[in-house]
Write an enzyme that holds these catalytic residues in place. Sequence first.
Site, PDB file in Angstrom:
ATOM      1  N   CYS A 194      -0.081  -0.179 -14.707  1.00  0.00           N
ATOM      2  CA  CYS A 194      -1.241  -0.927 -14.217  1.00  0.00           C
ATOM      3  C   CYS A 194      -1.993  -0.127 -13.155  1.00  0.00           C
ATOM      4  CB  CYS A 194      -0.804  -2.288 -13.676  1.00  0.00           C
ATOM      5  SG  CYS A 194      -0.081  -3.326 -14.978  1.00  0.00           S
ATOM      6  N   THR A 195      -1.269   0.635 -12.365  1.00  0.00           N
ATOM      7  CA  THR A 195      -1.909   1.492 -11.361  1.00  0.00           C
ATOM      8  C   THR A 195      -2.671   2.615 -12.051  1.00  0.00           C
ATOM      9  OG1 THR A 195      -0.239   0.956  -9.706  1.00  0.00           O
ATOM     10  CG2 THR A 195      -1.499   2.980  -9.348  1.00  0.00           C
TER      11      THR A 195
END
Length: 186
Positions: free
Chosen positions: A45-46
């Site tokens: 997600c980062t």
Amino acid sequence: MALSVGTQAPDFTTKDQDGKEVKLSDLKGKKVVLYFYPKDMTPGCTAEACDLRDNYRALQKQGFEVLGISTDDEKTHRKFIEKEKLPFRLLADTDKSVHAKYGTWVEKSMYGRKYMGTARVTYIIDEKGMILEVIEKVDTKNHAAQILGESSKKTNAKPAQKNAAKKVKKVAMKTISKKPLKKRKP
């Protein structure tokens, strides 16, 4: 199950990282990238958020409003934005109502264990609120290129990558065509 291209994007109202109300129908007249992701501050997600951050100007030039959405709360979203210096809003869907409308709360499996979680899906929504594209196989490290590539197919815009590839191909063809062909002996 994800929604289909050509259908109306379901309207929703939720809050962003600052507790401000966000209503999809208020964004009519703008193109929207609505990307669903599992969890703030996790590796995938980062990577996805940072790729969108790094290509945010290109997305804006194409007229996109970028909105990330997960089941995390506003406080967690705020920390994620501050840590990664994200220039776009993150929406909190703690009750999973938006996920339900978009078919992104699904059964998943890891190491043989089944559980419910967020499907990583991106919806590209046009100015009239119609779903222009659904990206179900998200490349977290190159997601902006996927978005710009998909939207250029639908709107006839040409992303910089396509133009660069065409220029390289033209130069290569000119170079090849200048070389005389060798005759083969039978």
